[in-house]
Design an enzyme around this catalytic site. Structure first.
Site, PDB file in Angstrom:
ATOM      1  N   GLY A 188       0.990  -1.055  -0.074  1.00 35.65           N
ATOM      2  CA  GLY A 188      -0.050  -0.044  -0.040  1.00 35.65           C
ATOM      3  C   GLY A 188       0.874   1.415   0.055  1.00 35.65           C
ATOM      4  N   CYS A 189       0.272   2.308  -0.486  1.00 34.20           N
ATOM      5  CA  CYS A 189       1.108   3.775  -0.526  1.00 34.20           C
ATOM      6  C   CYS A 189       1.540   3.946   0.926  1.00 34.20           C
ATOM      7  CB  CYS A 189       0.280   4.697  -1.279  1.00 34.20           C
ATOM      8  SG  CYS A 189      -1.347   5.099  -0.488  1.00 34.20           S
ATOM      9  N   TYR A 190       0.620   4.133   1.826  1.00 33.33           N
ATOM     10  CA  TYR A 190       1.027   4.469   3.346  1.00 33.33           C
ATOM     11  C   TYR A 190       2.194   3.614   3.787  1.00 33.33           C
ATOM     12  CZ  TYR A 190      -2.847   7.872   3.810  1.00 33.33           C
ATOM     13  OH  TYR A 190      -3.644   9.167   3.923  1.00 33.33           O
ATOM     14  N   GLU A 246       1.697  12.003  -1.056  1.00 35.07           N
ATOM     15  CA  GLU A 246       1.601  11.560   0.258  1.00 35.07           C
ATOM     16  C   GLU A 246       3.036  11.862   1.264  1.00 35.07           C
ATOM     17  OE1 GLU A 246       0.108   7.633   0.443  1.00 35.07           O
ATOM     18  OE2 GLU A 246       2.005   6.893   1.759  1.00 35.07           O
TER      19      GLU A 246
END
Length: 360
Positions: free
Chosen positions: A164-166, A258
């Site tokens: 995932g990006c996070y 992000e």
């Protein structure tokens, strides 16, 4: 028209399919793959009844693909395997696992951008995503595709779970400080923010422009965000012991980008700023996509990593001398290093290629 493989390369191109190309990860995958010198995009597979032309979905792709490739075709495992060697899955969570077994059985290498194979524990997956896992035997076979931490497992892997990006930004930020025993592992606080593309392309009330423009809000925090178990599991894997994580995400009023700010307690009273930098330099100086910002440099900024596969990173020891806090700052593009760019970096690692191919 697609530029195809680099004609100066002595190697045959690897043929690539995308299953589920009409979401944001699909759009970025196509854009990046068309620049890759050793890849040929050959098949776009959609589950829609009315199969779309991808250039109608994303006009920026017009004139860059052959008409036969731009026209999406059905999800037919045998047909995909006839035209491709590797399949990227841009399907939603809970949908990908319905197709991974058939693609693998057809002989394809699979890079899955959903969360369906990121957690190797069936019980944890089902508790996190509130659904049964229909392919539990492959959970322990999937390789977690974060090259900076798990590169050794990637060469020749058949099933890659794209992070995932996070988790990508969080793990890159925190892992070296844990492995160098410079911070306490019992309380890792992650204050994270992401652009609205992270919520997907399907319209939602909270991401409707009038609601989201000039707004800023946390989300997914009641009961814990679904990425928290992924972050915690992977930090425990690299550290070799329990790591306690508090993860709170927020939605930024931008489309891409992000930012993760991590707060940690020093392991001892005599941890120094120099030791913190030594740890991240030791971990990442050889990494092509991690840029370490020094004390005299500007702090990481989402604007400086947009449309790139870079993670910009720095660390500070802040607060009173008798009780300082370790603060780590990390910025990525959530659609590139946080999704499609990382998937291509994983493909490069699986194939034994230079990981920067097709990326910037």
């Amino acid at each position: 028209m697609s530029p195809g493989p680099d004609p100066s390369s002595p190697f045959d191109a690897v043929r690539v399919a995308i299953v589920g190309p009409t979401g944001y990860t699909g759009r970025w995958l196509i854009d990046l793959l068309l620049r890759h010198p050793r890849v040929e995009l050959t098949y776009l597979a959609s589950h829609r009844d009315d199969l779309p032309d991808i250039t109608d979905e994303f006009p920026l792709l017009a004139g860059r693909l052959d008409d036969t490739v731009a026209q999406c075709r059905p999800i037919d495992y045998a047909a995909i395997a006839q035209h491709a060697d590797v399949a990227f899955l841009g399907l939603p969570h809970k949908a990908a696992m319905a197709h991974v077994p058939g693609l693998l059985d057809a002989g394809l290498t699979v890079v899955d951008l959903s969360a369906d194979y990121r957690l190797d524990d069936q019980t944890l997956y089902e508790a996190t995503y509130a659904t049964d896992h229909t392919d539990p035997d492959r959970l322990t076979q999937a390789v977690y595709g974060l090259p900076e931490l798990f590169r050794a497992q990637l060469p020749n892997a058949k099933l890659i779970a794209n992070p995932g990006c996070y988790p990508t930004a969080s793990l890159i930020a925190v892992a070296p400080l844990l492995t160098h025993a410079l911070v306490k592992p019992d309380r890792v606080i992650l204050n994270a923010t992401s652009g609205v593309t992270g919520a997907g392309r399907s319209p939602k009330p909270a991401t409707h422009f009038p609601e989201h423009n000039e707004a800023f809000t946390p989300y997914g925090t009641i009961g814990g965000h679904r990425h928290q178990p992924e972050i915690e599991l992977m930090l425990q894997r690299v550290a070799g012991h329990h790591v306690g994580v508090l993860f709170v995400p927020h939605l930024l009023p931008i489309d891409q980008g992000e930012y993760v700010t991590a707060y940690l307690d020093p392991a001892t009273d005599d941890v120094t700023q120099d030791e913190l930098f030594e740890a991240i330099h030791d971990a990442y100086d050889a990494e092509p996509f991690v840029r370490i910002r020094g004390l005299d440099d500007a702090l990481p900024n989402v604007k400086h990593v947009r449309d790139t596969n870079f993670c910009d990173l720095t660390v500070r020891l802040v607060g009173p001398e008798d009780k300082p806090t370790v603060v780590v700052f990390a910025a990525i593009d959530n659609m590139v290093k946080g999704a499609s760019g990382q998937a291509i970096q994983n493909l490069n690692a699986v194939m034994g290629w230079d990981e920067t191919l097709g990326l910037r």
